[in-house]
Every structure is written in C-alpha cells, then in structure tokens.
Enzyme design. Structure first.
Site, PDB file in Angstrom:
ATOM      1  N   TYR A 121       0.834  -1.222   0.000  1.00 54.15           N
ATOM      2  CA  TYR A 121       0.000   0.000   0.000  1.00 54.15           C
ATOM      3  C   TYR A 121       0.865   1.267   0.000  1.00 54.15           C
ATOM      4  O   TYR A 121       0.852   2.043  -0.970  1.00 54.15           O
ATOM      5  CB  TYR A 121      -0.925  -0.057   1.218  1.00 54.15           C
ATOM      6  CG  TYR A 121      -1.737   1.183   1.488  1.00 54.15           C
ATOM      7  CD1 TYR A 121      -2.398   1.861   0.457  1.00 54.15           C
ATOM      8  CD2 TYR A 121      -1.871   1.668   2.790  1.00 54.15           C
ATOM      9  CE1 TYR A 121      -3.169   2.990   0.721  1.00 54.15           C
ATOM     10  CE2 TYR A 121      -2.643   2.783   3.069  1.00 54.15           C
ATOM     11  CZ  TYR A 121      -3.282   3.450   2.030  1.00 54.15           C
ATOM     12  OH  TYR A 121      -4.026   4.568   2.305  1.00 54.15           O
ATOM     13  N   LEU A 164      13.074 -11.122   2.115  1.00 54.39           N
ATOM     14  CA  LEU A 164      14.256 -10.529   2.767  1.00 54.39           C
ATOM     15  C   LEU A 164      14.825 -11.428   3.865  1.00 54.39           C
ATOM     16  O   LEU A 164      15.967 -11.250   4.292  1.00 54.39           O
ATOM     17  CB  LEU A 164      13.902  -9.171   3.380  1.00 54.39           C
ATOM     18  CG  LEU A 164      13.452  -8.070   2.424  1.00 54.39           C
ATOM     19  CD1 LEU A 164      13.102  -6.810   3.207  1.00 54.39           C
ATOM     20  CD2 LEU A 164      14.526  -7.761   1.401  1.00 54.39           C
ATOM     21  N   PHE A 198      10.013  -0.891   3.511  1.00 58.13           N
ATOM     22  CA  PHE A 198       8.623  -1.027   3.961  1.00 58.13           C
ATOM     23  C   PHE A 198       8.293  -2.462   4.367  1.00 58.13           C
ATOM     24  O   PHE A 198       7.378  -2.666   5.165  1.00 58.13           O
ATOM     25  CB  PHE A 198       7.656  -0.688   2.810  1.00 58.13           C
ATOM     26  CG  PHE A 198       7.648   0.750   2.381  1.00 58.13           C
ATOM     27  CD1 PHE A 198       6.970   1.705   3.113  1.00 58.13           C
ATOM     28  CD2 PHE A 198       8.299   1.145   1.222  1.00 58.13           C
ATOM     29  CE1 PHE A 198       6.934   3.024   2.705  1.00 58.13           C
ATOM     30  CE2 PHE A 198       8.257   2.468   0.802  1.00 58.13           C
ATOM     31  CZ  PHE A 198       7.583   3.404   1.548  1.00 58.13           C
ATOM     32  N   SER A 222       6.340   3.840  12.891  1.00 62.17           N
ATOM     33  CA  SER A 222       4.949   4.118  13.248  1.00 62.17           C
ATOM     34  C   SER A 222       4.856   4.939  14.518  1.00 62.17           C
ATOM     35  O   SER A 222       5.683   4.791  15.430  1.00 62.17           O
ATOM     36  CB  SER A 222       4.240   2.780  13.444  1.00 62.17           C
ATOM     37  OG  SER A 222       3.022   2.963  14.097  1.00 62.17           O
ATOM     38  N   TYR A 251       3.754  -6.413  17.075  1.00 62.25           N
ATOM     39  CA  TYR A 251       3.964  -5.576  15.889  1.00 62.25           C
ATOM     40  C   TYR A 251       4.635  -4.263  16.276  1.00 62.25           C
ATOM     41  O   TYR A 251       5.644  -3.857  15.695  1.00 62.25           O
ATOM     42  CB  TYR A 251       2.622  -5.302  15.186  1.00 62.25           C
ATOM     43  CG  TYR A 251       2.677  -4.099  14.282  1.00 62.25           C
ATOM     44  CD1 TYR A 251       3.255  -4.182  13.031  1.00 62.25           C
ATOM     45  CD2 TYR A 251       2.186  -2.858  14.718  1.00 62.25           C
ATOM     46  CE1 TYR A 251       3.336  -3.059  12.211  1.00 62.25           C
ATOM     47  CE2 TYR A 251       2.261  -1.735  13.907  1.00 62.25           C
ATOM     48  CZ  TYR A 251       2.837  -1.852  12.665  1.00 62.25           C
ATOM     49  OH  TYR A 251       2.934  -0.741  11.875  1.00 62.25           O
ATOM     50  N   LYS A 300       8.514  -2.490  15.409  1.00 60.31           N
ATOM     51  CA  LYS A 300       8.826  -1.160  14.865  1.00 60.31           C
ATOM     52  C   LYS A 300       9.871  -0.468  15.745  1.00 60.31           C
ATOM     53  O   LYS A 300      10.871   0.066  15.245  1.00 60.31           O
ATOM     54  CB  LYS A 300       7.556  -0.305  14.761  1.00 60.31           C
ATOM     55  CG  LYS A 300       6.618  -0.740  13.659  1.00 60.31           C
ATOM     56  CD  LYS A 300       7.221  -0.524  12.267  1.00 60.31           C
ATOM     57  CE  LYS A 300       6.403  -1.120  11.158  1.00 60.31           C
ATOM     58  NZ  LYS A 300       7.111  -1.235   9.882  1.00 60.31           N
ATOM     59  N   PHE A 318       1.591   8.376  11.237  1.00 59.55           N
ATOM     60  CA  PHE A 318       0.365   8.360  12.020  1.00 59.55           C
ATOM     61  C   PHE A 318      -0.614   7.437  11.265  1.00 59.55           C
ATOM     62  O   PHE A 318      -0.254   6.295  11.036  1.00 59.55           O
ATOM     63  CB  PHE A 318      -0.069   9.799  12.351  1.00 59.55           C
ATOM     64  CG  PHE A 318       0.831  10.311  13.486  1.00 59.55           C
ATOM     65  CD1 PHE A 318       2.202  10.506  13.270  1.00 59.55           C
ATOM     66  CD2 PHE A 318       0.345  10.486  14.759  1.00 59.55           C
ATOM     67  CE1 PHE A 318       3.052  10.872  14.312  1.00 59.55           C
ATOM     68  CE2 PHE A 318       1.183  10.856  15.806  1.00 59.55           C
ATOM     69  CZ  PHE A 318       2.531  11.051  15.584  1.00 59.55           C
ATOM     70  N   LEU A 374      -9.679   1.312  10.009  1.00 61.38           N
ATOM     71  CA  LEU A 374     -10.967   1.999   9.919  1.00 61.38           C
ATOM     72  C   LEU A 374     -11.407   2.294   8.478  1.00 61.38           C
ATOM     73  O   LEU A 374     -12.531   1.953   8.086  1.00 61.38           O
ATOM     74  CB  LEU A 374     -10.882   3.313  10.722  1.00 61.38           C
ATOM     75  CG  LEU A 374     -12.140   4.176  10.699  1.00 61.38           C
ATOM     76  CD1 LEU A 374     -13.316   3.446  11.338  1.00 61.38           C
ATOM     77  CD2 LEU A 374     -11.877   5.502  11.432  1.00 61.38           C
TER      78      LEU A 374
HETATM   79  N1  UDP Z   1     -11.908   1.547  14.439  1.00 62.01           N
HETATM   80  C1  UDP Z   1     -13.275   1.272  14.573  1.00 62.01           C
HETATM   81  N2  UDP Z   1     -13.791   0.241  13.831  1.00 62.01           N
HETATM   82  C2  UDP Z   1     -13.055  -0.508  12.978  1.00 62.01           C
HETATM   83  C3  UDP Z   1     -11.661  -0.209  12.842  1.00 62.01           C
HETATM   84  C4  UDP Z   1     -11.132   0.821  13.592  1.00 62.01           C
HETATM   85  O1  UDP Z   1     -13.976   1.921  15.339  1.00 62.01           O
HETATM   86  O2  UDP Z   1     -13.599  -1.444  12.356  1.00 62.01           O
HETATM   87  C5  UDP Z   1     -11.332   2.654  15.198  1.00 62.01           C
HETATM   88  C6  UDP Z   1     -10.248   2.220  16.163  1.00 62.01           C
HETATM   89  O3  UDP Z   1     -10.835   1.895  17.409  1.00 62.01           O
HETATM   90  C7  UDP Z   1      -9.377   3.470  16.226  1.00 62.01           C
HETATM   91  C8  UDP Z   1      -9.520   4.105  14.853  1.00 62.01           C
HETATM   92  O4  UDP Z   1     -10.713   3.522  14.290  1.00 62.01           O
HETATM   93  O5  UDP Z   1      -9.901   4.376  17.169  1.00 62.01           O
HETATM   94  C9  UDP Z   1      -8.354   3.832  13.943  1.00 62.01           C
HETATM   95  O6  UDP Z   1      -8.129   2.447  13.908  1.00 62.01           O
HETATM   96  P1  UDP Z   1      -7.080   1.781  12.926  1.00 62.01           P
HETATM   97  O7  UDP Z   1      -7.072   0.306  13.208  1.00 62.01           O
HETATM   98  O8  UDP Z   1      -7.384   2.204  11.533  1.00 62.01           O
HETATM   99  O9  UDP Z   1      -5.707   2.461  13.342  1.00 62.01           O
HETATM  100  P2  UDP Z   1      -4.903   2.433  14.740  1.00 62.01           P
HETATM  101  O10 UDP Z   1      -5.794   1.903  15.808  1.00 62.01           O
HETATM  102  O11 UDP Z   1      -3.736   1.573  14.466  1.00 62.01           O
HETATM  103  O12 UDP Z   1      -4.541   3.841  14.992  1.00 62.01           O
END
Ligand code: UDP
Length: 344
Positions: free
Chosen positions: A15, A63, A85, A129, A154, A158, A183, A205
């Site tokens: 991605y 790798l 990446f 990250s 994970y 990082k 972020f 999300l």
């Molecule tokens: N989130 C959600 N539903 C989902 C996936 C993520 O509500 O199906 C929320 C999650 O709780 C977080 C935000 O979306 O607050 C970002 O989540 P993501 O997994 O994309 O990134 P990360 O948690 O790694 O920052």
C-alpha cells in the site's frame, strides 16, 4: 532526464510502498522493488506503469532469505539507497503469532543492513509508526516524546527495528538512516489505480468504511464511545497516502544530498490534526454522499485514546507538509474501492 539515483524499495508492491514508488518515479529516481508478495499483487506494477509511464524493476524475494538478498545486491550494484517497507503489519495477528512477526520483521531488517554494509549502500529510510509513542503524555506528540512500552508484538518490532538501525549506525558503520513515524495513512492515488487492498476482513478503519459503503460488510463497528474525547470516540491523525509518499522522497533527497543533521534521524509524519472516528464517518458521508451503516460496540483492546502529531520538525527539516484534506482523502479511498471492485 537523468536519474537522481537508484532506490531499492522493499515492500514496493504494498500500500504505502506502491504510492512511494510512484512519487519516486515522478521525481526521476530509478526504482527497483523487492517484495515477497505475501500481502500484495504483482499487478500493481502495471498500475504504476499506467500512472507514471515507467514499469519499475521487480524481483520477488523474501528478505529473510539472506543468500537471495546478497545475490540481488551483487547483481544491482547501482543501488545507492533503500526504503524499507516490507513487514507484517496486522496488530491483532501479531498478538496471536508473535514469533511470526519477530522473525519476519526483525530478520529482514538485519539481513538488509548486513547486505547494505557488504555492498556499500549507504542510505536507508525506514517505515516506522507512531505506535512507538503509545499513549503520549502530551499532545500533539513531537519527536522529543519518549518511546513507550509497546502495545503489541507488531509495535515492538517497529521500535526494535528503529533501534537496530540506530545502533548499527552509531557503531560507526557507513550508513545514514531516517525513520519515518507514520500516524494513520489512508486514501488512495487520485488515479484510483492503486490503493489499500486488505486481504480478508480489514483491521483498519477506512478500508472497513469503504467496504461497508460498497456492501461487502454489513456494518461498521465503532470500537467504543466512552473515551475522554469530544464525542467519546478515539482520535487519530489521518494522513493522505500520497502526502505520506512524498515525505519519503524528501527523506531520500535529504540523505543523498547530505542535508541530514546526524547520521540517524527520525520524523513524525502526520497532518497535525486529530479526528474522532465519528468525524471520519461523517466526513466520508459528506465527501461521497453515501450513508454509512454503523453501530457503537465495546472498545477494542489495546487501542489508545488519542494520538496526533506535532509535524513542525518534519515540516521544517524535510521541507514537506501534508496538504490534502480529510474529505478529499476519504473520497480518494472511495473512488479506489469502486474502481477496484469493478475490476475484481
Ligand atoms: N476503528 C473502529 N472500527 C473498525 C476499525 C477501527 O472503530 O472497524 C477505530 C479504532 O478503534 C481506532 C480508529 O478507528 O480508534 C483507527 O483504527 P485503525 O485500526 O485504523 O488504526 P490504529 O488503531 O492503528 O490507529
């Protein structure tokens, strides 16, 4: 036009990797991709050619197989920099299969650094990250914030990889490195030819939102609305993937042009803006005109309440700034989802 140098992009069909390859080619760098295709598809190479007019060199390679990697470097003596990446990235899976994550993500970086030293390749940009900050004590979070206890295997890979690179450099090896702490990268290329293609049920999300909007998922589950934020849902700093890709080009240029202040540096890559989950949902609805079916459920274990970047250091030192709006970015994710489903 003359090439500015040849960059090895590990994980370049993935991605963020594929978007970065496009930006490198747009800036007249030559690119060679290595990828084991464990979470991506070779078809991305044609999409990159459609966007840029150039099909990058590609070698399917793991790798973790050091002999193969040595052979690759021996055959590609014109490579002067690496953007790394390639890694497993599913937080949830990493808690269930920690050894899979530690082996893959750490061994690959160690092999890469050893091969770089053997073959006199001096520059590395590492894909890190904001998870290294955990729940920061102060927001927005800048680069002086302490690295916190990792929240998952994970996240630990990082942090550890950053250290592996830093200590290798500080030991006096002829390498310069930059870790880029992302972020939340979202969205897709404006051509809608490349974007995020999760295998199976998305963890993140925005792919979950676009898959719900197109009807692959019944409803989006919002993980908790009892956080200490304005609407109770967690806050993140969502950054457009093309903006993010451009920061990699800036980091590579900084190393090649010897503009770095110390041999090892790290930068936050975000927008400086925090948005709640509900704000993202509503921005998506506004940007696309699609109504999203969602439901509030319980918290997801391990989620931090809020994190967003202070980007002033990256803005100043890299001469780079995230430019795209949240709505524009969500629209690009939607356009990609539609284009991808049309063809697959
Ligand atoms: N989130 C959600 N539903 C989902 C996936 C993520 O509500 O199906 C929320 C999650 O709780 C977080 C935000 O979306 O607050 C970002 O989540 P993501 O997994 O994309 O990134 P990360 O948690 O790694 O920052």
């Amino acid at each position: 036009m003359n090439s500015k140098g040849k960059i090895l992009v590990t994980g370049g069909t993935g991605y963020i990797g594929s978007h970065t390859v496009v930006e490198l080619l747009n800036e007249n760098y030559e690119v060679a991709i290595v990828d084991n295709l464990s979470n991506s598809d070779e078809g991305v190479l044609d999409k990159i050619r459609e966007i840029t007019g150039v099909k990058p060199e590609f070698c399917q390679l793991d790798l973790c197989d050091k002999d193969d990697l040595q052979e690759f470097f021996a055959k590609n003596r014109d490579i002067d920099s690496v953007i790394h990446f390639a890694a497993y990235k599913a937080v949830g899976e990493s808690t269930k299969k920690p050894l899979k994550y530690y082996r893959n993500n750490l061994v690959s970086t160690i092999n890469l650094l050893e091969c770089m030293i053997d073959h006199k390749v001096t520059n590395i940009v590492f894909s890190s990250s904001c998870t290294v900050y955990g729940q920061p004590d102060q927001l927005p979070v800048d680069e002086t914030a302490p690295v916190k206890e990792p929240l998952s295997p994970y996240g630990n890979t990082k942090q550890t990889n950053e250290r592996v690179i830093q200590y290798t450099i500080e030991a006096g090896n002829p390498i310069k490195g930059i870790s880029l702490r992302y972020f939340n990268p979202i969205g897709a290329h404006p051509s809608a030819k490349i974007g995020e293609i999760p295998r199976g049920v998305p963890n993140n999300l925005v792919p979950y939102i676009t898959q719900t909007a197109i009807g692959i998922r019944d409803e989006l589950k919002v993980f908790g609305n009892d956080y200490n934020t304005p609407d109770g849902t967690p806050i993140r700093d969502y950054i457009n993937v093309v903006d993010l890709a451009k920061a990699h080009v800036a980091a590579i240029a900084r190393l090649i042009d010897n503009k770095n202040k110390t041999a090892y540096e790290y930068f936050n890559l975000g927008t400086g803006r925090g948005n709640t989950v509900l704000e993202v949902i509503h921005a998506f609805e506004r940007a696309t005109g699609k109504k999203l079916n969602y439901k509030i459920v319980g918290r997801r274990p391990g989620d931090v309440e809020q994190v967003y970047a202070d980007t002033s250091y990256a803005n100043k030192e890299l001469g780079w700034k995230a430019e795209k709006t949240l709505e524009e970015t969500l629209r690009s994710a939607w356009e990609f989802e539609k284009a991808y489903r049309d063809k697959n």
